[in-house]
Design a protein around this motif. Structure first.
Motif, PDB file in Angstrom:
ATOM      1  N   VAL A 153       0.784  -1.077  -0.150  1.00 11.83           N
ATOM      2  CA  VAL A 153      -0.154  -0.036   0.039  1.00 11.83           C
ATOM      3  C   VAL A 153       0.829   1.345   0.052  1.00 11.83           C
ATOM      4  CG1 VAL A 153      -1.563   1.344   1.380  1.00 11.83           C
ATOM      5  CG2 VAL A 153      -2.025  -1.202   1.205  1.00 11.83           C
ATOM      6  N   ARG A 154       1.848   1.313   0.725  1.00 12.13           N
ATOM      7  CA  ARG A 154       2.968   2.420   0.798  1.00 12.13           C
ATOM      8  C   ARG A 154       3.349   2.674  -0.694  1.00 12.13           C
ATOM      9  NH1 ARG A 154       5.747   0.559   4.703  1.00 12.13           N
ATOM     10  NH2 ARG A 154       4.355   1.371   6.278  1.00 12.13           N
ATOM     11  N   THR A 155       3.697   1.691  -1.297  1.00 13.39           N
ATOM     12  CA  THR A 155       4.349   1.934  -2.958  1.00 13.39           C
ATOM     13  C   THR A 155       3.289   2.346  -3.420  1.00 13.39           C
ATOM     14  OG1 THR A 155       5.880  -0.145  -2.400  1.00 13.39           O
ATOM     15  CG2 THR A 155       5.227   0.555  -4.441  1.00 13.39           C
ATOM     16  N   PRO A 210       1.555   7.778  -7.584  1.00 14.40           N
ATOM     17  CA  PRO A 210       0.999   8.867  -8.087  1.00 14.40           C
ATOM     18  C   PRO A 210       1.970   9.918  -8.057  1.00 14.40           C
ATOM     19  CG  PRO A 210      -0.663   7.807  -6.895  1.00 14.40           C
ATOM     20  CD  PRO A 210       0.778   7.420  -6.406  1.00 14.40           C
ATOM     21  N   MET A 211       3.333  10.099  -7.223  1.00 10.99           N
ATOM     22  CA  MET A 211       3.974  11.246  -6.975  1.00 10.99           C
ATOM     23  C   MET A 211       5.043  11.136  -7.852  1.00 10.99           C
ATOM     24  SD  MET A 211       4.628  11.130  -2.718  1.00 10.99           S
ATOM     25  CE  MET A 211       5.390  12.590  -2.729  1.00 10.99           C
ATOM     26  N   VAL A 212       5.491   9.899  -8.467  1.00 13.65           N
ATOM     27  CA  VAL A 212       6.395  10.087  -9.552  1.00 13.65           C
ATOM     28  C   VAL A 212       6.044   9.696 -10.752  1.00 13.65           C
ATOM     29  CG1 VAL A 212       8.097   8.995  -7.974  1.00 13.65           C
ATOM     30  CG2 VAL A 212       6.533   7.447  -9.112  1.00 13.65           C
ATOM     31  N   LEU A 213       4.738   9.416 -11.247  1.00 14.58           N
ATOM     32  CA  LEU A 213       3.956   9.270 -12.308  1.00 14.58           C
ATOM     33  C   LEU A 213       4.201  10.660 -13.176  1.00 14.58           C
ATOM     34  CD1 LEU A 213       1.062   6.878 -12.085  1.00 14.58           C
ATOM     35  CD2 LEU A 213       3.285   6.591 -13.187  1.00 14.58           C
ATOM     36  N   ALA A 251      -2.783  14.510  -5.305  1.00 14.62           N
ATOM     37  CA  ALA A 251      -2.598  15.107  -4.223  1.00 14.62           C
ATOM     38  C   ALA A 251      -2.479  14.581  -2.804  1.00 14.62           C
ATOM     39  CB  ALA A 251      -3.643  16.420  -3.873  1.00 14.62           C
ATOM     40  N   LEU A 252      -3.180  13.526  -2.820  1.00 15.03           N
ATOM     41  CA  LEU A 252      -3.211  12.441  -1.717  1.00 15.03           C
ATOM     42  C   LEU A 252      -2.145  11.922  -1.247  1.00 15.03           C
ATOM     43  CD1 LEU A 252      -5.071  10.718   0.253  1.00 15.03           C
ATOM     44  CD2 LEU A 252      -5.455   9.064  -1.450  1.00 15.03           C
TER      45      LEU A 252
END
Length: 271
Positions: A94-96, A101-104, A149-150
């Motif tokens: 889940v952490r991954t 979305p932060m690196v996509l 943003a999440l």
């Protein structure tokens, strides 16, 4: 906390040569922003910002960002709490997933949403049957902003929870408090600075979202055309208005960063 601050050893002086790359780094960040501010027509700024297109974009951005930020809070705080307090193997998965979305690239995030919730998407077809259309609507804007943003709230809050530890929670439980009472009376109040900081960063990320929104929601004035999209469209048609709207975004970003920095300073001062 004052006693702890007094007990800290004094800061050691840094090598003087570090200030050369330090100055270069500041210049890399500051010069483009200063250049944009100097290019703005400040005398015409009020009239440029009160045009119909500018007001529609600003209004839509603020409304959708507020909605998406509320959703991020409602979903992100429980997500961060579970990840920080659980040692189960699936937490790593889940952490991954939260980090992805932060690196996509934003356009990939938008394409993922479109192929899932679009009219011909995996879930979009079923929604279309019952008369619900998501793609290229204001709802799509909120979904795109929430998706990107999440992670900012979750990562900030989980890190703060892990740093804080669970000692206060354990003391509360030993005194007979239920898990829910401990959460509302102990955990969340202690985490308020981290929640405020993560919320500010999430709002800023939603406000600046461009690629995912354009891919998933399109660019319809008053419906899906947010402030970044309006700036992109105006950069060649009306450069003055585009720069004026950029100044507004910079001002909002500075305000949000100042709020986040103030909360972080307050949190450090309490430790």
């Amino acid at each position: 906390s004052e006693m702890c601050i007094r007990d800290r050893p004094p800061m050691q002086p840094l090598p003087r040569w570090l200030f050369a790359p330090f100055t270069l780094g500041v210049a890399v960040l500051a010069v483009p922003l200063i250049g944009l501010l100097l290019s703005a027509d400040w005398a015409a700024l009020p009239s440029l910002l009160t045009s119909a297109r500018a007001l529609d974009a600003l209004r839509l951005s603020l409304i959708t960002c507020c909605i998406s930020t509320v959703i991020v809070l409602l979903v992100g705080v429980p997500l961060a709490l579970v990840l920080a307090r659980s040692e189960a193997w699936w937490c790593t998965v889940v952490r991954t997933l939260v980090t992805v979305p932060m690196v996509l690239p934003p356009v990939v995030a938008g394409l993922a949403l479109l192929t899932t919730f679009g009219r011909r998407g995996l879930l979009g077809r079923a929604l279309e049957i019952i008369g619900i259309q998501v793609g290229f609507t204001t709802v799509a804007v909120v979904m795109a902003q929430t998706f990107v943003a999440l992670p900012f709230l979750v990562t900030a809050l989980e890190g703060a929870l892990r740093t804080q530890g669970a000692e206060y929670d354990a003391v509360s439980a030993s005194l007979g408090a239920s898990p829910s009472r401990t959460l509302w009376r102990v955990t969340l109040p202690l985490m308020w600075p981290a929640i405020a900081s993560g919320t500010a960063l999430s709002f800023a990320r939603a406000l600046g979202e461009f690629g995912a929104t354009l891919t998933f929601a399109g660019s319809l004035q008053g419906v899906t055309r947010t402030l970044p999209l309006e700036i992109y469209l105006l950069r060649e048609q009306d450069a003055d208005t585009a720069i004026a709207l950029s100044v507004v975004l910079i001002a909002l970003a500075l305000l949000i960063v100042c709020v986040a920095g103030r909360e972080n300073t307050w949190r450090v001062g309490r430790q």
